[in-house]
Design an enzyme around this catalytic site. Structure first.
Site, PDB file in Angstrom:
ATOM      1  N   ASN A   1     -11.537   6.631  10.444  1.00  0.00           N
ATOM      2  CA  ASN A   1     -11.375   7.881  10.164  1.00  0.00           C
ATOM      3  C   ASN A   1     -12.157   8.451   9.088  1.00  0.00           C
ATOM      4  O   ASN A   1     -12.505   9.482   8.960  1.00  0.00           O
ATOM      5  CB  ASN A   1      -9.792   8.337  10.151  1.00  0.00           C
ATOM      6  CG  ASN A   1      -9.332   9.264  11.261  1.00  0.00           C
ATOM      7  OD1 ASN A   1     -10.026  10.112  11.258  1.00  0.00           O
ATOM      8  ND2 ASN A   1      -8.165   9.315  11.630  1.00  0.00           N
TER       9      ASN A   1
ATOM     10  N   ARG B   1     -13.632  15.065   7.850  1.00  0.00           N
ATOM     11  CA  ARG B   1     -14.319  15.505   6.533  1.00  0.00           C
ATOM     12  C   ARG B   1     -15.876  15.622   6.978  1.00  0.00           C
ATOM     13  O   ARG B   1     -16.441  14.977   7.795  1.00  0.00           O
ATOM     14  CB  ARG B   1     -14.189  14.314   5.519  1.00  0.00           C
ATOM     15  CG  ARG B   1     -12.697  14.191   5.013  1.00  0.00           C
ATOM     16  CD  ARG B   1     -12.632  12.837   4.229  1.00  0.00           C
ATOM     17  NE  ARG B   1     -11.489  12.156   4.447  1.00  0.00           N
ATOM     18  CZ  ARG B   1     -11.410  10.921   4.205  1.00  0.00           C
ATOM     19  NH1 ARG B   1     -12.457  10.140   3.635  1.00  0.00           N
ATOM     20  NH2 ARG B   1     -10.325  10.182   4.332  1.00  0.00           N
TER      21      ARG B   1
ATOM     22  N   ARG C   1      -2.534  -1.848  -3.626  1.00  0.00           N
ATOM     23  CA  ARG C   1      -3.760  -1.330  -3.377  1.00  0.00           C
ATOM     24  C   ARG C   1      -3.922   0.103  -4.033  1.00  0.00           C
ATOM     25  O   ARG C   1      -3.003   0.931  -4.000  1.00  0.00           O
ATOM     26  CB  ARG C   1      -3.899  -0.865  -2.047  1.00  0.00           C
ATOM     27  CG  ARG C   1      -5.117  -0.176  -1.550  1.00  0.00           C
ATOM     28  CD  ARG C   1      -5.088   0.463  -0.210  1.00  0.00           C
ATOM     29  NE  ARG C   1      -6.390   1.237  -0.041  1.00  0.00           N
ATOM     30  CZ  ARG C   1      -6.669   2.549   0.637  1.00  0.00           C
ATOM     31  NH1 ARG C   1      -5.535   2.830   1.163  1.00  0.00           N
ATOM     32  NH2 ARG C   1      -7.588   2.979   0.830  1.00  0.00           N
TER      33      ARG C   1
ATOM     34  N   ASN D   1       0.688  -1.029   0.095  1.00  0.00           N
ATOM     35  CA  ASN D   1      -0.131  -0.124   0.048  1.00  0.00           C
ATOM     36  C   ASN D   1       0.936   1.298   0.062  1.00  0.00           C
ATOM     37  O   ASN D   1       1.408   1.604   1.294  1.00  0.00           O
ATOM     38  CB  ASN D   1      -0.938  -0.033   1.154  1.00  0.00           C
ATOM     39  CG  ASN D   1      -1.882   1.126   1.350  1.00  0.00           C
ATOM     40  OD1 ASN D   1      -1.771   1.917   0.511  1.00  0.00           O
ATOM     41  ND2 ASN D   1      -2.920   1.080   2.304  1.00  0.00           N
TER      42      ASN D   1
ATOM     43  N   HIS E   1     -13.425   2.377  -0.121  1.00  0.00           N
ATOM     44  CA  HIS E   1     -13.649   1.134   0.786  1.00  0.00           C
ATOM     45  C   HIS E   1     -13.736  -0.153   0.245  1.00  0.00           C
ATOM     46  O   HIS E   1     -14.645  -0.971   0.903  1.00  0.00           O
ATOM     47  CB  HIS E   1     -14.498   1.607   1.992  1.00  0.00           C
ATOM     48  CG  HIS E   1     -13.917   2.760   3.019  1.00  0.00           C
ATOM     49  ND1 HIS E   1     -14.677   3.730   3.435  1.00  0.00           N
ATOM     50  CD2 HIS E   1     -12.652   3.104   3.305  1.00  0.00           C
ATOM     51  CE1 HIS E   1     -13.885   4.434   4.317  1.00  0.00           C
ATOM     52  NE2 HIS E   1     -12.848   4.044   4.021  1.00  0.00           N
TER      53      HIS E   1
ATOM     54  N   LYS F   1       3.317   0.603   3.286  1.00  0.00           N
ATOM     55  CA  LYS F   1       2.962  -0.501   4.086  1.00  0.00           C
ATOM     56  C   LYS F   1       2.871  -1.655   3.601  1.00  0.00           C
ATOM     57  O   LYS F   1       2.554  -1.749   2.121  1.00  0.00           O
ATOM     58  CB  LYS F   1       1.540  -0.057   4.734  1.00  0.00           C
ATOM     59  CG  LYS F   1       1.292   1.225   5.350  1.00  0.00           C
ATOM     60  CD  LYS F   1       0.030   1.375   6.247  1.00  0.00           C
ATOM     61  CE  LYS F   1      -0.063   2.536   6.816  1.00  0.00           C
ATOM     62  NZ  LYS F   1      -1.137   3.570   6.136  1.00  0.00           N
TER      63      LYS F   1
ATOM     64  N   ILE G   1     -13.594   2.416  14.355  1.00  0.00           N
ATOM     65  CA  ILE G   1     -14.875   2.764  15.386  1.00  0.00           C
ATOM     66  C   ILE G   1     -15.866   1.594  15.273  1.00  0.00           C
ATOM     67  O   ILE G   1     -16.166   1.187  16.448  1.00  0.00           O
ATOM     68  CB  ILE G   1     -15.556   4.167  14.785  1.00  0.00           C
ATOM     69  CG1 ILE G   1     -14.293   5.236  14.883  1.00  0.00           C
ATOM     70  CG2 ILE G   1     -16.785   4.400  15.480  1.00  0.00           C
ATOM     71  CD1 ILE G   1     -14.941   6.610  14.414  1.00  0.00           C
TER      72      ILE G   1
ATOM     73  N   GLU H   1      -8.340  -5.711   4.745  1.00  0.00           N
ATOM     74  CA  GLU H   1      -7.994  -5.221   3.290  1.00  0.00           C
ATOM     75  C   GLU H   1      -6.941  -5.800   2.638  1.00  0.00           C
ATOM     76  O   GLU H   1      -6.959  -6.210   1.610  1.00  0.00           O
ATOM     77  CB  GLU H   1      -8.013  -3.641   3.464  1.00  0.00           C
ATOM     78  CG  GLU H   1      -9.392  -3.067   3.551  1.00  0.00           C
ATOM     79  CD  GLU H   1      -9.209  -1.610   3.904  1.00  0.00           C
ATOM     80  OE1 GLU H   1      -8.979  -1.300   5.096  1.00  0.00           O
ATOM     81  OE2 GLU H   1      -9.811  -0.830   3.192  1.00  0.00           O
TER      82      GLU H   1
ATOM     83  N   HIS I   1     -18.552   0.937   7.090  1.00  0.00           N
ATOM     84  CA  HIS I   1     -17.032   1.088   7.553  1.00  0.00           C
ATOM     85  C   HIS I   1     -16.898   2.333   8.210  1.00  0.00           C
ATOM     86  O   HIS I   1     -16.798   3.365   7.668  1.00  0.00           O
ATOM     87  CB  HIS I   1     -16.264   0.826   6.103  1.00  0.00           C
ATOM     88  CG  HIS I   1     -14.824   0.921   6.288  1.00  0.00           C
ATOM     89  ND1 HIS I   1     -13.984  -0.252   6.166  1.00  0.00           N
ATOM     90  CD2 HIS I   1     -14.039   1.964   6.845  1.00  0.00           C
ATOM     91  CE1 HIS I   1     -12.750   0.393   6.453  1.00  0.00           C
ATOM     92  NE2 HIS I   1     -12.679   1.501   6.869  1.00  0.00           N
TER      93      HIS I   1
HETATM   94  P1  ADP Z   1      -8.590   4.612   9.045  1.00  0.00           P
HETATM   95  O1  ADP Z   1      -7.993   3.343   8.487  1.00  0.00           O
HETATM   96  O2  ADP Z   1      -9.508   5.437   8.145  1.00  0.00           O
HETATM   97  O3  ADP Z   1      -7.265   5.737   9.353  1.00  0.00           O
HETATM   98  P2  ADP Z   1      -9.158   3.176  11.472  1.00  0.00           P
HETATM   99  O4  ADP Z   1     -10.041   2.406  10.917  1.00  0.00           O
HETATM  100  O5  ADP Z   1      -7.902   3.059  11.757  1.00  0.00           O
HETATM  101  O6  ADP Z   1      -9.074   4.601  10.526  1.00  0.00           O
HETATM  102  O7  ADP Z   1     -10.046   4.006  12.605  1.00  0.00           O
HETATM  103  C1  ADP Z   1      -9.640   4.921  13.268  1.00  0.00           C
HETATM  104  C2  ADP Z   1     -10.768   5.557  14.150  1.00  0.00           C
HETATM  105  O8  ADP Z   1     -10.954   4.375  14.953  1.00  0.00           O
HETATM  106  C3  ADP Z   1     -10.394   6.634  15.239  1.00  0.00           C
HETATM  107  O9  ADP Z   1     -11.536   7.589  15.165  1.00  0.00           O
HETATM  108  C4  ADP Z   1     -10.245   5.965  16.669  1.00  0.00           C
HETATM  109  O10 ADP Z   1     -10.405   6.851  17.564  1.00  0.00           O
HETATM  110  C5  ADP Z   1     -11.065   4.707  16.420  1.00  0.00           C
HETATM  111  N1  ADP Z   1     -10.931   3.859  17.682  1.00  0.00           N
HETATM  112  C6  ADP Z   1     -10.025   2.766  17.318  1.00  0.00           C
HETATM  113  N2  ADP Z   1     -10.157   2.264  18.556  1.00  0.00           N
HETATM  114  C7  ADP Z   1     -11.100   2.627  19.451  1.00  0.00           C
HETATM  115  C8  ADP Z   1     -11.785   2.332  20.420  1.00  0.00           C
HETATM  116  N3  ADP Z   1     -11.157   1.421  21.398  1.00  0.00           N
HETATM  117  N4  ADP Z   1     -12.833   3.059  20.744  1.00  0.00           N
HETATM  118  C9  ADP Z   1     -13.367   3.974  20.204  1.00  0.00           C
HETATM  119  N5  ADP Z   1     -12.834   4.347  18.914  1.00  0.00           N
HETATM  120  C10 ADP Z   1     -11.849   3.840  18.643  1.00  0.00           C
END
Ligand code: ADP
Length: 398
Positions: free
Chosen positions: A211, A241, A90, A7, A180, A14, A330, A383, A208
């Protein structure tokens, strides 16, 4: 069969190496801060639980992949990338040119290059990764590109068109693409398997929530609608966003001189969402602050409410829903948001069990209550594995 998944971003790479005999991860790692003086490279040998690291200046993706190879050699996992059976890349944006994953050749590279205009922050980094990995692996190793947009190419035109001047949209390829896709595909396939439903007959709403966040309506195993659009900005409220909003807000701010044209992108993508409402883009912080901070509480309520509206919309689109699926940082880890989102959806047949939802568990699991007519599942996304499986499939079919 050994497959490496890459990626490549603009300043990072990564990677995960899979043994496709049983789909297990042999090693994973990353190269970050490419182009800076304090770049960092790491590889973890999963079986031995040993980490190999390097701190040195890495000028570009070419040097980045050389450093990655040197870590594979140091760990004795690979001596050369030519030992691989395939490399999967990816790619965020496949535009309209790609309706499935593809074996890399000059024509495929040219098409990804053409699509860079739709994903200027992502596709150039991916291309640097592909070109340099091809050099590093030698000609015999097949390379496959797997796109975040491909899963959504099955959307009907009435779902992917914007109600803007038709000819203009056709000419400039303005339409909903969705993102996604690799994740939505992986979690819906996994859910169907768990529930013993044939994927081709499976209907689901896939959430999904990371962030970046998106919803996908899957009908008979195909994406029929999704919340992200031409770019990953549309749809749900995300970390930074805005998601859906009235586009006239931008004209209003421009007319007032509050915003300049070259600030719009950062305004909507980096300063809005949860961050714009309450100053935190991390859901853990939002939840922690919620009790004593009104704005954090509001951000949480808005985030969940927007998701609830999409569940209603996609329920109407699908008619029958077998499962509601939570994934992403999340979706997998924040029981409070799952509870808030599903809280009063009993009239739709969505009912989650409080104890199961808050249980300290990991892995794919059902959290619906006995009385629910729609299954609610948490499926950790993967993924990288999905890209490795696609890479294997494409190589074997060619
Ligand atoms: P991306 O891949 O889009 O950067 P992730 O899938 O890693 O994002 O998700 C990041 C989000 O998940 C952040 O908002 C983080 O706060 C939330 N998150 C991760 N672990 C927890 C947890 N234990 N409780 C609540 N939210 C969490």
């Amino acid at each position: 069969m050994k497959i490496l998944v890459l990626n490549s971003g603009s300043s990072s790479i990564k990677f995960q190496l899979f043994n496709m005999k049983d789909n297990h991860v042999i090693a994973s790692g990353l190269i970050e801060k490419i182009g800076e003086s304090n770049s960092y490279a790491k590889l973890k040998d999963i079986a031995k639980d040993i980490i190999y690291e390097k701190n040195l200046a890495i000028k570009d993706h070419h040097e980045g992949l050389e450093v990655m190879t040197s870590l594979f050699v140091a760990s004795n996992i690979l001596h050369d990338l030519s030992e691989l059976d395939g490399i999967g890349h990816r790619i965020v944006h496949g535009g309209e040119s790609f309706t499935e994953s593809a074996l890399v050749n000059n024509e495929v590279i040219a098409k990804i290059e053409q699509n860079s205009i739709l994903a200027p922050l992502h596709n150039p980094g991916h291309l640097a990764g592909i070109r340099n990995a091809m050099q590093e692996s030698g000609e015999k190793v097949p390379h496959v590109v797997v796109f975040d947009t491909v899963f959504h190419q099955t959307m009907p035109e009435y779902a992917y068109r914007y109600a803007l001047p038709y000819e203009l949209c056709k000419r400039l390829h303005i339409r909903r693409y969705g993102f996604h896709g690799t994740s939505h595909h992986y979690v819906t396939k996994t859910a169907a398997k768990m529930l013993g439903i044939e994927y081709e007959k499976f209907n689901a709403i896939s959430l999904h929530l990371g962030n970046g966040a998106s919803v996908c309506a899957v009908s008979n195993g195909k994406s029929v609608d999704t919340s992200m659009g031409l770019s990953p900005l549309e749809g749900l409220i995300m970390g930074t966003r805005s998601g859906d909003m009235d586009p006239a807000i931008i004209t209003y701010l421009l007319n007032l001189g509050e915003l300049k044209a070259d600030e719009i992108d950062a305004f909507l993508n980096k300063k809005s969402g949860l961050l714009g409402i309450c100053g935190s883009n991390d859901m853990r912080e939002v939840v922690a602050k919620m009790e004593h901070d009104e704005r954090a509480h509001l951000a949480f309520e808005m985030f969940c409410y927007r998701i609830k509206k999409y569940i209603g919309a996609y329920y109407a689109v699908l008619g029958r829903v077998d499962a509601l699926i939570f994934t992403g940082g999340i979706g997998e880890n924040a029981p409070y948001s799952r509870e808030k989102i599903c809280g009063d959806l009993a009239h739709l047949g969505i009912n989650i069990d409080h104890k199961l939802n808050f249980a300290k568990a990991s892995g794919a699991r059902c959290i619906d209550a006995d009385k629910a007519s729609i299954k609610t599942l948490i499926i950790p996304t993967n993924e990288e594995l999905e890209i490795a499986l696609e890479t294997k499939r494409v190589i074997e079919n060619n």
